[in-house]
Enzyme design. Structure first.
Site, PDB file in Angstrom:
ATOM      1  N   GLY A   9       8.060 -12.688   1.182  1.00 52.72           N
ATOM      2  CA  GLY A   9       7.033 -12.234   0.337  1.00 52.72           C
ATOM      3  C   GLY A   9       5.641 -12.973   0.337  1.00 52.72           C
TER       4      GLY A   9
ATOM      5  N   ASP B   1       3.213  -5.238  -3.619  1.00 58.42           N
ATOM      6  CA  ASP B   1       4.462  -5.950  -3.373  1.00 58.42           C
ATOM      7  C   ASP B   1       3.952  -7.429  -3.455  1.00 58.42           C
ATOM      8  OD1 ASP B   1       6.933  -6.625  -3.016  1.00 58.42           O
ATOM      9  OD2 ASP B   1       6.977  -6.184  -0.753  1.00 58.42           O
TER      10      ASP B   1
ATOM     11  N   ARG C 166       8.524 -12.425 -11.944  1.00 53.81           N
ATOM     12  CA  ARG C 166       9.434 -13.416 -11.729  1.00 53.81           C
ATOM     13  C   ARG C 166       9.915 -13.539 -13.135  1.00 53.81           C
ATOM     14  NH1 ARG C 166      10.397 -12.065  -6.748  1.00 53.81           N
ATOM     15  NH2 ARG C 166       8.674 -13.095  -5.302  1.00 53.81           N
TER      16      ARG C 166
ATOM     17  N   ASN D 131      14.223  -7.328  -9.672  1.00 55.89           N
ATOM     18  CA  ASN D 131      14.869  -8.393  -9.367  1.00 55.89           C
ATOM     19  C   ASN D 131      14.590  -9.895  -9.874  1.00 55.89           C
ATOM     20  OD1 ASN D 131      12.471  -8.363  -7.871  1.00 55.89           O
ATOM     21  ND2 ASN D 131      13.387  -9.102  -5.992  1.00 55.89           N
TER      22      ASN D 131
ATOM     23  N   HIS E 103       4.331  -1.607  -7.714  1.00 54.20           N
ATOM     24  CA  HIS E 103       5.246  -2.591  -6.895  1.00 54.20           C
ATOM     25  C   HIS E 103       4.903  -4.010  -7.210  1.00 54.20           C
ATOM     26  CE1 HIS E 103       8.231  -3.119  -3.461  1.00 54.20           C
ATOM     27  NE2 HIS E 103       8.167  -4.014  -3.899  1.00 54.20           N
TER      28      HIS E 103
ATOM     29  N   ASN F  21       8.967  -8.842   3.778  1.00 52.68           N
ATOM     30  CA  ASN F  21      10.303  -7.941   4.048  1.00 52.68           C
ATOM     31  C   ASN F  21       9.693  -6.603   3.407  1.00 52.68           C
ATOM     32  OD1 ASN F  21      12.658  -6.806   4.554  1.00 52.68           O
ATOM     33  ND2 ASN F  21      13.805  -7.782   2.818  1.00 52.68           N
TER      34      ASN F  21
ATOM     35  N   HIS G 229       5.977 -17.175  -4.697  1.00 53.68           N
ATOM     36  CA  HIS G 229       7.203 -18.040  -4.418  1.00 53.68           C
ATOM     37  C   HIS G 229       6.534 -19.642  -4.813  1.00 53.68           C
ATOM     38  CE1 HIS G 229      10.127 -15.552  -3.244  1.00 53.68           C
ATOM     39  NE2 HIS G 229       9.159 -14.874  -2.442  1.00 53.68           N
TER      40      HIS G 229
END
Length: 432
Positions: free
Chosen positions: A330, A311, A61, A91, A57, A284, A315
Site C-alpha cells: 500500500g 486506495d 486504519r 479492513n 476507496h 496490491n 502504513h
C-alpha cells in the site's frame, strides 16, 4: 457563514463569481452581494472550481492502527486533496462487519468535520470469505452503508459472491470487489507483476490473469443476479477488455450494472520501479507494465473505467521499512490524486476539467449513492467545492503530508495542478 468566490473558472469555463450562504450555492455569475457584506472572500483568479472530490476507496486504519492513520488525520489529508467525501474501507481491527462498527466510523468522521466519511461494510464476517456480514443492518443503520467490500482480500468463493450480490440488490447496494484469485496470486506472497522483471528480481509473481478471471466471473454473476458489482483498482489491459464487453451487455440488458475504478498510481507508475526493491512501491494489485498503464488511461478517458479512487493505504514505518517481500502492501494517495490526474490526463488532453469532475466527483458519488456530493455547481446545490490551480507545478515532499504515515510514492516527483482550497458545505476545510 457566507462566502464569495471571485473569478473562478467553473469546470474550466470562463471566470465567474459564486456566492455561497448557509452551505448552499445561492448565486453564480453577476451576484447581488459585495465583498463587504460576506464573511469571507476568496480571490479565485486563474483557478478552476470543481465539485468536491469523492473517493470510493480509502483506508483510514481506525480502529486498530491509529499509529498509521486516524479518521481525523485521514480526513485532513482528504481535504488537502480536494475531497469532501471519502469511503472508508472495512479492513480495520475490528473489521467493519456490524452496524455498530459502521456507525462508530461514521461518527468519527462527523466529529472530525473535515470531510464526510462513509464507512464501507465488509461483505463477509471478519473478511473470512465464508459467512455474509450484517449487510442489511449496516444499510439500515445511521451510517446507511451502501457499498460493501472485503478489500485486501477477494470474495473468491463464487457462491458467497452470488449471495452477496443477491442480498444487496434488495436495497440498491453494490459489492466492490478486490479481484485477486488467491490460487493464482496467493495473499501475502505475490507482490510483483509476473514477468521478466519478477523472475530477475526473485519476487513472487502476481499475474494479471489473477485479476481478470475474477472480474470476468463477477460480471457474469452480476448479470445472473441482476445486481451491481464494482471493480476496485483495475490494473490490467485484460481487465479493460472484460469491462468493455460487460458494459456493452449491461447497457443492452438494463437490469444489472458493472462499474470500475483505477488508482492514480496505476495511471502513472510502472513495474520497473520495483527494480530498486523500494517497499514504498509495493502495492496490491502491483504496479504493471507500460502497456497496461496506457490501456488504463484510455479506458478512463472513454468511460470504460468510471472513476479514479485513491486506495489511500497509510502504513507506520515499522510495517513498511522491511525487505520488499516482508513489507506491507500500500501507498498514500489522497493528497496528490488530483495532481496526478492533472499531470497524466489533463496535460495530455485525455480529459478536460469537466472530465476530471466526472471521474473524481460526479460518478464516484453516483456509484456510492451519496446525496449532496458530486452535484453540479449550480444554484441551490450544496457548496461542496474544490479550487485548483491548473498551472501550479510542485515537487512532492512526503514530510509535509497531513497523513500520519510517510509511504508516499510521489515523494520528490514533480506534478502539475494543485488543490488550493476545499469547502465542505461552504466551510473552508483546507487552504493551501
Amino acid at each position: 457563514m457566507s462566502l464569495l468566490i471571485k473569478g473562478a473558472s467553473v469546470l474550466g469555463a470562463e471566470p465567474t463569481d459564486v456566492y455561497v450562504d448557509g452551505g448552499v450555492i445561492r448565486e453564480i455569475g453577476t451576484v447581488s452581494v459585495s465583498g463587504d457584506s460576506v464573511d469571507e472572500v476568496v480571490d479565485a483568479s486563474g483557478l478552476v472550481l470543481l465539485p468536491g472530490l469523492v473517493d470510493l476507496h480509502t483506508h483510514l486504519r481506525q480502529p486498530g492502527r491509529e499509529d498509521a492513520e486516524t479518521v481525523a488525520s485521514g480526513a485532513a489529508a482528504a481535504a488537502a486533496g480536494g475531497y469532501t467525501a471519502v469511503l472508508a474501507m472495512a479492513n480495520t481491527s475490528p473489521v467493519t462487519d456490524t452496524a455498530e462498527a459502521a456507525v462508530s466510523v461514521w461518527e468519527l468522521g462527523r466529529e472530525a468535520g473535515l470531510a464526510d466519511v462513509f464507512p464501507v461494510g465488509a461483505v463477509t464476517k471478519g473478511l473470512g470469505g465464508e459467512e455474509l456480514a450484517e449487510l442489511a443492518l449496516m444499510n439500515r443503520s445511521r451510517a446507511a452503508v451502501k457499498v460493501f467490500s472485503d478489500d485486501g482480500r477477494c470474495v473468491s468463493d463464487p457462491r458467497v459472491m452470488r449471495r452477496a450480490l443477491e442480498y444487496v440488490k434488495a436495497f440498491g447496494g453494490v459489492i466492490s470487489q478486490h479481484s485477486q484469485d488467491p490460487s493464482l496470486a496467493p495473499y501475502g506472497s505475490a507482490c510483483c507483476h509476473e514477468g521478466e522483471l519478477s523472475g530477475r528480481l526473485g519476487l513472487p509473481g502476481w499475474p494479471g490473469v489473477a485479476e481478470e478471471v475474477i472480474v470476468a466471473r463477477d460480471v457474469m454473476l452480476a448479470r445472473h443476479t441482476g445486481s451491481r458489482v464494482h471493480v476496485a483498482h483495475a490494473s490490467t489491459a485484460g481487465t479493460v477488455e472484460v469491462l468493455r464487453w460487460a458494459k456493452a451487455q449491461a447497457e443492452k440488458d438494463g437490469s444489472w450494472a458493472v462499474t470500475a475504478e483505477v488508482t492514480p498510481h496505476h495511471l502513472l507508475l510502472t513495474t520497473d520501479l520495483l527494480a530498486g526493491y523500494d517497499p514504498t512501491f509495493k502495492v496490491n494489485p502491483p504496479l504493471r507494465p507500460a502497456e497496461d498503464v496506457e490501456a488504463l488511461r484510455e479506458a478512463l478517458a472513454d468511460g470504460t473505467i468510471d472513476a479514479v479512487a485513491t486506495d489511500h493505504a497509510p502504513h507506520a514505518r515499522q510495517d513498511k521499512e522491511h525487505a520488499f517481500v516482508d513489507a506491507a502492501f500500500g501507498m498514500l494517495g489522497l493528497e496528490e490524486a488530483l495532481s496526478v490526474v492533472s499531470t497524466v490526463m489533463v496535460s495530455s488532453g485525455l480529459l478536460d476539467w469537466a472530465g476530471v469532475a466526472r471521474v473524481m466527483s460526479t460518478t464516484p458519488a453516483r456509484i456510492a449513492g451519496l446525496e449532496g456530493h458530486g452535484r453540479p455547481i449550480a444554484v441551490g446545490e450544496p457548496a461542496n467545492l474544490a479550487l485548483v490551480d491548473p498551472a501550479a507545478t510542485y515537487v512532492v515532499d512526503r514530510d509535509r503530508s497531513r497523513s500520519l504515515s510517510r509511504n508516499n510514492p510521489w515523494h520528490d516527483r514533480k506534478l502539475t495542478g494543485r488543490v488550493v482550497s476545499t469547502f465542505l458545505r461552504g466551510k473552508q476545510t483546507y487552504a493551501g
